[in-house]
Design an enzyme around this catalytic site. Structure first.
Site, short mmCIF file in Angstrom:
data_model
loop_
_atom_site.label_atom_id
_atom_site.label_comp_id
_atom_site.label_asym_id
_atom_site.label_seq_id
_atom_site.Cartn_x
_atom_site.Cartn_y
_atom_site.Cartn_z
NE ARG A 171 -4.09 -1.83 0.24
CZ ARG A 171 -4.13 -2.90 -0.53
NH1 ARG A 171 -3.12 -3.13 -1.37
NH2 ARG A 171 -5.15 -3.75 -0.49
CG HIS B 138 -1.75 -0.84 -8.10
ND1 HIS B 138 -2.42 -0.01 -7.24
CD2 HIS B 138 -1.91 -2.10 -7.60
CE1 HIS B 138 -2.97 -0.73 -6.27
NE2 HIS B 138 -2.66 -2.01 -6.46
#
Length: 310
Positions: A225, A273
């Site tokens: 994250r 990502h």
């Protein structure tokens, strides 16, 4: 009686999931109506992505569970209208994708691949890379993904230390917990892999103080994250040479703005990502199994601990 399964996600996700989800639910022996437009008071299960239009769960008066399409639940776990069981996504493809990204990028840096790939013609500097046996790796977060990555790295000979909020006991991994355990785990990290969930307690886990605990020349990989890292502190540590390299897949703002200093920093690798992704053919099996369990009165898999936030 048919079970009503509401697919609450974006249209492109429905296109991806419609066929495999119906197939796997039927294979689990469930007679189900799966659609995107079922009235709330008739829904038995909600297959959910946090970017869907569903924000208020109060009208779902007969629903038995919310089955998240993603591994992360930080966008839904605090919803004050949600009082249903919430299951996060765990599936073998999601785990395998993360393992491949982590192992690939650790080995890329460990073997010094960039120097050879980018070397000018005629460059001949025969210096062997270090051995994994002599290269400690720390994995922060020992959930499904962290444990799988820790096992894969240990299997290649890296001495692996893992840290988690609660104490774990995992074969071949040195497991630590608590504040003192975190400090020690960082102090031995030639590589540090961040796979913690995003919670108030994990934000800025890597900050000026904790980065200073790490050995000079450490390498950081963050496929977990974005908010786990204090960006300014990491950039300062990179500029000072204390951190040798950071390979980052997740960020506080995504897509990462073009003006962000990570893009141009010579010691940073940005990936968009992609470390891991749910794939409908696999994650549909997890969803179908939880629906089967719900109908059979069995415990759901991968339930979220609301207090812990994951």
């Amino acid at each position: 009686m048919s079970v009503n399964v509401l697919f609450a996600a974006t249209e492109d996700r429905w296109t991806e999931y419609e066929t495999p989800l119906r197939k796997e639910i039927a294979a689990a022996g469930i007679d189900a109506h799966v659609a995107t437009d079922i009235p709330a008071d008739q829904v038995d299960y909600i297959v959910y992505a946090p970017n869907s239009e569903v924000k208020d769960f109060a009208p779902f008066t007969r629903a038995k569970a919310v089955l998240n399409l993603w591994a992360g639940v930080e966008e839904i776990v605090g919803n004050p209208t949600l009082h249903l069981p919430l299951a996060r996504m765990v599936d073998p493809a999601l785990t395998q994708g993360m393992v491949e990204w982590v192992v690939g990028h650790v080995l890329r840096l460990h073997l010094g691949m960039d120097a050879h790939i980018n070397a000018a013609a005629g460059t001949w500097e025969p210096q062997a890379p270090p051995l994994s046996f002599d290269t400690p790796v720390t994995v922060l977060g020992l959930g499904e993904l962290g444990t799988a990555c820790a096992h894969a790295l240990a299997g290649l000979g890296f001495p692996v230390t893992g840290w988690s909020r609660t104490q774990k006991d995992i074969p071949d991994i040195t497991c630590l917990s608590g504040d003192a355990g975190l400090d020690h785990a960082l102090s031995v990290a030639t590589y540090c892999v961040l796979l913690l969930p995003k919670t108030a307690a994990t934000e800025n886990t890597l900050n000026a103080r904790t980065l200073a605990l790490m050995p000079k020349g450490t390498r950081i990989l963050n496929p977990g994250r974005g908010p786990l890292i204090d960006d300014d502190a990491l950039l300062a540590a990179l500029d000072a040479g204390h951190v040798d390299h950071a390979t980052l897949d997740v960020f506080r703002v995504e897509p990462l703005p073009a003006e962000h200093p990570y893009w141009s920093h010579p010691r940073v690798t940005v990936t968009p990502h992609i470390a891991s992704e749910t794939r409908a053919a696999y994650s549909s099996k997890t969803i179908a199994e939880n629906i089967r369990r719900g109908e059979a009165g069995e415990p759901f898999l991968y339930l979220v601990d609301r207090g812990a936030g994951y």
